[in-house]
Design a protein around this motif. Structure first.
Motif, PDB file in Angstrom:
ATOM      1  N   HIS A   1       1.010  -1.573  -0.157  1.00  0.00           N
ATOM      2  CA  HIS A   1       0.513  -0.116  -0.548  1.00  0.00           C
ATOM      3  C   HIS A   1       0.806   1.385  -0.091  1.00  0.00           C
ATOM      4  CE1 HIS A   1      -3.341  -2.887   1.164  1.00  0.00           C
ATOM      5  NE2 HIS A   1      -3.211  -2.256   0.584  1.00  0.00           N
ATOM      6  N   GLY A   2       2.200   0.887  -0.262  1.00  0.00           N
ATOM      7  CA  GLY A   2       2.998   2.315  -0.164  1.00  0.00           C
ATOM      8  C   GLY A   2       3.145   3.242   1.074  1.00  0.00           C
ATOM      9  N   ASP A   3       2.720   2.655   2.689  1.00  0.00           N
ATOM     10  CA  ASP A   3       2.522   3.329   4.055  1.00  0.00           C
ATOM     11  C   ASP A   3       3.757   3.213   4.381  1.00  0.00           C
ATOM     12  OD1 ASP A   3       1.754   3.833   5.747  1.00  0.00           O
ATOM     13  OD2 ASP A   3       0.634   1.730   6.491  1.00  0.00           O
ATOM     14  N   PHE A   4       4.328   4.234   4.084  1.00  0.00           N
ATOM     15  CA  PHE A   4       5.879   5.066   4.838  1.00  0.00           C
ATOM     16  C   PHE A   4       5.615   4.328   6.048  1.00  0.00           C
ATOM     17  CE2 PHE A   4       9.861   7.088   5.608  1.00  0.00           C
ATOM     18  CZ  PHE A   4       9.874   7.015   4.802  1.00  0.00           C
ATOM     19  N   GLU A   5       4.740   4.909   6.885  1.00  0.00           N
ATOM     20  CA  GLU A   5       4.798   4.596   8.284  1.00  0.00           C
ATOM     21  C   GLU A   5       4.407   3.870   9.032  1.00  0.00           C
ATOM     22  OE1 GLU A   5       5.854   7.990  10.458  1.00  0.00           O
ATOM     23  OE2 GLU A   5       5.688   8.688   8.916  1.00  0.00           O
ATOM     24  N   GLY A   6       3.677   3.454   7.854  1.00  0.00           N
ATOM     25  CA  GLY A   6       2.936   1.680   8.468  1.00  0.00           C
ATOM     26  C   GLY A   6       4.958   0.574   8.616  1.00  0.00           C
ATOM     27  N   LEU A   7       5.396   1.137   6.974  1.00  0.00           N
ATOM     28  CA  LEU A   7       7.212   0.234   7.306  1.00  0.00           C
ATOM     29  C   LEU A   7       7.329   0.835   8.477  1.00  0.00           C
ATOM     30  CD1 LEU A   7       7.185   0.827   3.391  1.00  0.00           C
ATOM     31  CD2 LEU A   7       6.689  -1.848   4.759  1.00  0.00           C
ATOM     32  N   LEU A   8       7.725   1.776   8.212  1.00  0.00           N
ATOM     33  CA  LEU A   8       8.980   2.458  10.049  1.00  0.00           C
ATOM     34  C   LEU A   8       8.675   2.282  11.324  1.00  0.00           C
ATOM     35  CD1 LEU A   8       9.509   5.838   8.892  1.00  0.00           C
ATOM     36  CD2 LEU A   8      10.367   4.170   8.451  1.00  0.00           C
ATOM     37  N   ARG A   9       7.602   1.391  11.630  1.00  0.00           N
ATOM     38  CA  ARG A   9       6.581   1.014  12.673  1.00  0.00           C
ATOM     39  C   ARG A   9       7.294  -0.082  12.529  1.00  0.00           C
ATOM     40  NH1 ARG A   9       1.895   3.441  11.839  1.00  0.00           N
ATOM     41  NH2 ARG A   9       0.942   2.160  10.887  1.00  0.00           N
ATOM     42  N   VAL A  10       7.585  -1.598  11.515  1.00  0.00           N
ATOM     43  CA  VAL A  10       7.747  -2.869  11.863  1.00  0.00           C
ATOM     44  C   VAL A  10       9.168  -3.226  11.577  1.00  0.00           C
ATOM     45  CG1 VAL A  10       5.569  -3.433  11.332  1.00  0.00           C
ATOM     46  CG2 VAL A  10       7.210  -2.575  10.241  1.00  0.00           C
TER      47      VAL A  10
ATOM     48  N   VAL B   1      15.455   1.805   4.009  1.00  0.00           N
ATOM     49  CA  VAL B   1      14.671   0.706   3.138  1.00  0.00           C
ATOM     50  C   VAL B   1      13.077   0.568   3.276  1.00  0.00           C
ATOM     51  CG1 VAL B   1      13.833  -2.011   4.197  1.00  0.00           C
ATOM     52  CG2 VAL B   1      16.132  -0.661   4.516  1.00  0.00           C
ATOM     53  N   ALA B   2      12.684   1.578   4.001  1.00  0.00           N
ATOM     54  CA  ALA B   2      11.382   1.650   3.668  1.00  0.00           C
ATOM     55  C   ALA B   2      10.818   2.545   2.253  1.00  0.00           C
ATOM     56  CB  ALA B   2      10.503   2.297   5.210  1.00  0.00           C
ATOM     57  N   ALA B   3      11.671   3.499   2.280  1.00  0.00           N
ATOM     58  CA  ALA B   3      11.314   4.430   0.737  1.00  0.00           C
ATOM     59  C   ALA B   3      12.018   3.248  -0.068  1.00  0.00           C
ATOM     60  CB  ALA B   3      12.788   5.256   0.797  1.00  0.00           C
ATOM     61  N   ARG B   4      12.815   2.366  -0.148  1.00  0.00           N
ATOM     62  CA  ARG B   4      12.587   0.919  -0.689  1.00  0.00           C
ATOM     63  C   ARG B   4      11.470   0.370  -1.469  1.00  0.00           C
ATOM     64  NH1 ARG B   4      18.208  -1.909  -3.748  1.00  0.00           N
ATOM     65  NH2 ARG B   4      16.957  -3.806  -4.506  1.00  0.00           N
ATOM     66  N   ALA B   5      10.840  -0.279  -0.075  1.00  0.00           N
ATOM     67  CA  ALA B   5      10.272  -0.688  -0.688  1.00  0.00           C
ATOM     68  C   ALA B   5       8.104   0.409  -0.752  1.00  0.00           C
ATOM     69  CB  ALA B   5       9.430  -1.418   1.728  1.00  0.00           C
TER      70      ALA B   5
ATOM     71  N   ALA C   1      13.837 -13.831   2.968  1.00  0.00           N
ATOM     72  CA  ALA C   1      13.546 -14.266   4.847  1.00  0.00           C
ATOM     73  C   ALA C   1      14.150 -13.364   5.256  1.00  0.00           C
ATOM     74  CB  ALA C   1      15.641 -15.278   4.928  1.00  0.00           C
ATOM     75  N   PHE C   2      13.402 -13.268   6.676  1.00  0.00           N
ATOM     76  CA  PHE C   2      13.378 -12.210   7.610  1.00  0.00           C
ATOM     77  C   PHE C   2      13.487 -12.559   9.066  1.00  0.00           C
ATOM     78  CE2 PHE C   2      10.213 -11.280   4.877  1.00  0.00           C
ATOM     79  CZ  PHE C   2       9.548  -9.911   4.336  1.00  0.00           C
ATOM     80  N   THR C   3      14.669 -11.603   9.386  1.00  0.00           N
ATOM     81  CA  THR C   3      15.174 -11.350  10.734  1.00  0.00           C
ATOM     82  C   THR C   3      13.801 -10.466  11.729  1.00  0.00           C
ATOM     83  OG1 THR C   3      16.650 -12.471   9.852  1.00  0.00           O
ATOM     84  CG2 THR C   3      16.513 -11.657  12.614  1.00  0.00           C
ATOM     85  N   VAL C   4      13.119 -11.338  12.348  1.00  0.00           N
ATOM     86  CA  VAL C   4      12.816 -10.610  13.231  1.00  0.00           C
ATOM     87  C   VAL C   4      13.394 -10.209  14.877  1.00  0.00           C
ATOM     88  CG1 VAL C   4       9.600  -9.924  14.502  1.00  0.00           C
ATOM     89  CG2 VAL C   4      10.479 -10.758  12.375  1.00  0.00           C
ATOM     90  N   VAL C   5      13.168  -9.330  15.239  1.00  0.00           N
ATOM     91  CA  VAL C   5      14.184  -9.892  16.639  1.00  0.00           C
ATOM     92  C   VAL C   5      12.993  -8.286  17.337  1.00  0.00           C
ATOM     93  CG1 VAL C   5      15.912  -9.019  18.595  1.00  0.00           C
ATOM     94  CG2 VAL C   5      16.399  -9.686  15.896  1.00  0.00           C
ATOM     95  N   GLY C   6      12.876  -8.045  19.143  1.00  0.00           N
ATOM     96  CA  GLY C   6      11.726  -7.585  19.484  1.00  0.00           C
ATOM     97  C   GLY C   6      11.177  -6.543  18.927  1.00  0.00           C
ATOM     98  N   GLY C   7      10.355  -7.539  18.394  1.00  0.00           N
ATOM     99  CA  GLY C   7       8.976  -7.700  17.307  1.00  0.00           C
ATOM    100  C   GLY C   7       9.163  -6.470  16.563  1.00  0.00           C
ATOM    101  N   ARG C   8      10.177  -6.389  15.661  1.00  0.00           N
ATOM    102  CA  ARG C   8      10.782  -5.641  14.588  1.00  0.00           C
ATOM    103  C   ARG C   8      11.684  -6.077  13.852  1.00  0.00           C
ATOM    104  NH1 ARG C   8      11.376   1.155  15.641  1.00  0.00           N
ATOM    105  NH2 ARG C   8       9.585   1.145  16.837  1.00  0.00           N
ATOM    106  N   ILE C   9      11.962  -5.902  12.406  1.00  0.00           N
ATOM    107  CA  ILE C   9      12.525  -6.389  11.703  1.00  0.00           C
ATOM    108  C   ILE C   9      13.840  -6.149  11.460  1.00  0.00           C
ATOM    109  CG2 ILE C   9      12.780  -7.293   9.009  1.00  0.00           C
ATOM    110  CD1 ILE C   9       9.351  -7.177   8.450  1.00  0.00           C
TER     111      ILE C   9
END
Length: 238
Positions: free
Chosen positions: A137-146, A170-174, A209-217
């Motif tokens: 959805h191109g949600d920049f703030e949503g990307l930054l949150r995770v 990374v968020a800008a690229r996504a 492949a994703f590495t998630v640490v402390g609830g964030r990628i």
């Protein structure tokens, strides 16, 4: 991310040492990804240091990288599955045929269809799904949150490995890829959440492949190199 602009004299001095420091870390760790992380951590420590107290920058940096690498080695002993290269092997450059076959075999063993994730696994998968939804959805703030502020993205292409560091980058690229994020099949890559997607003709398109640490990628590894994808024993299309 710390300021590494060419106008910063400390950053310029660090960049002059980066290649040597990466080589030092790689000799200790045997992993390009872990070596790059060690060098980046050294930069973060330098950025917090009063450089006026450092009389020999090269020696100081060598010592710091050595200590960071030792910490990584100790962590590997305590958690044998922690090495990122064991989860998704890097691009093989200049390796022998035997080494190439060994890494390909390792990759085949590591990608499996996701089944019955544990509670922790479900939480990790929820974070990954939130990232993918925000990317579509191109949600920049949503990307930054995770995304972890120091997230590392590697993309393995036929031309080599591209690396993007930091949540903003990374968020800008996504966000630029909005609408094209893969809608493939959930998979486990050495026990961690991932996505396998295919072209319409059924040939593999990508593995993420994703590495998630402390609830964030904290890390994202993407393989789009057809040769590498062909070497993996991937699950079939949905």
């Amino acid at each position: 991310m710390p300021d590494t602009s060419p106008t910063d004299p400390v950053a310029k001095a660090f960049e002059a040492q980066r290649g040597r420091l990466r080589a030092v870390a790689y000799r200790m760790l045997g992993s390009h990804a872990d070596a790059e992380d060690a060098v980046q951590e050294a930069w973060l420590r330098l950025s917090r240091q009063d450089t006026a107290t450092i009389h020999n920058l090269a020696g100081w940096l060598t010592t710091v990288v050595g200590r960071i690498s030792l910490d990584v080695l100790r962590s590997r002993q305590a958690h044998p599955a922690a090495s990122y290269d064991d989860r998704l092997p890097e691009l093989v450059v200049g390796k022998s045929t035997a080494a190439t076959k060994m890494l390909a075999s390792r990759a085949r063993r590591k990608v499996h269809t996701a089944q019955r994730p544990t509670s922790g696994g479900r939480e990790q998968r929820a974070v990954v799904q939130a990232f993918l939804a925000a990317a579509r959805h191109g949600d920049f703030e949503g990307l930054l949150r995770v995304l972890d502020p120091e997230v590392r993205l590697t993309v393995e292409t036929p031309d080599g490995v591209a690396v993007v560091l930091g949540a903003t980058q990374v968020a800008a690229r996504a966000r630029l890829s909005a609408g094209t994020a893969p809608r493939g099949r959930a998979a486990l890559v050495n026990g961690e959440p991932g996505i396998v997607s295919w072209h319409e003709d059924g040939t593999p398109l990508s593995v993420m492949a994703f590495t998630v640490v402390g609830g964030r990628i904290a890390r994202i590894a993407v393989v789009i190199d057809p040769a590498r994808l062909a070497s993996m024993d991937l699950p079939g299309p949905v």
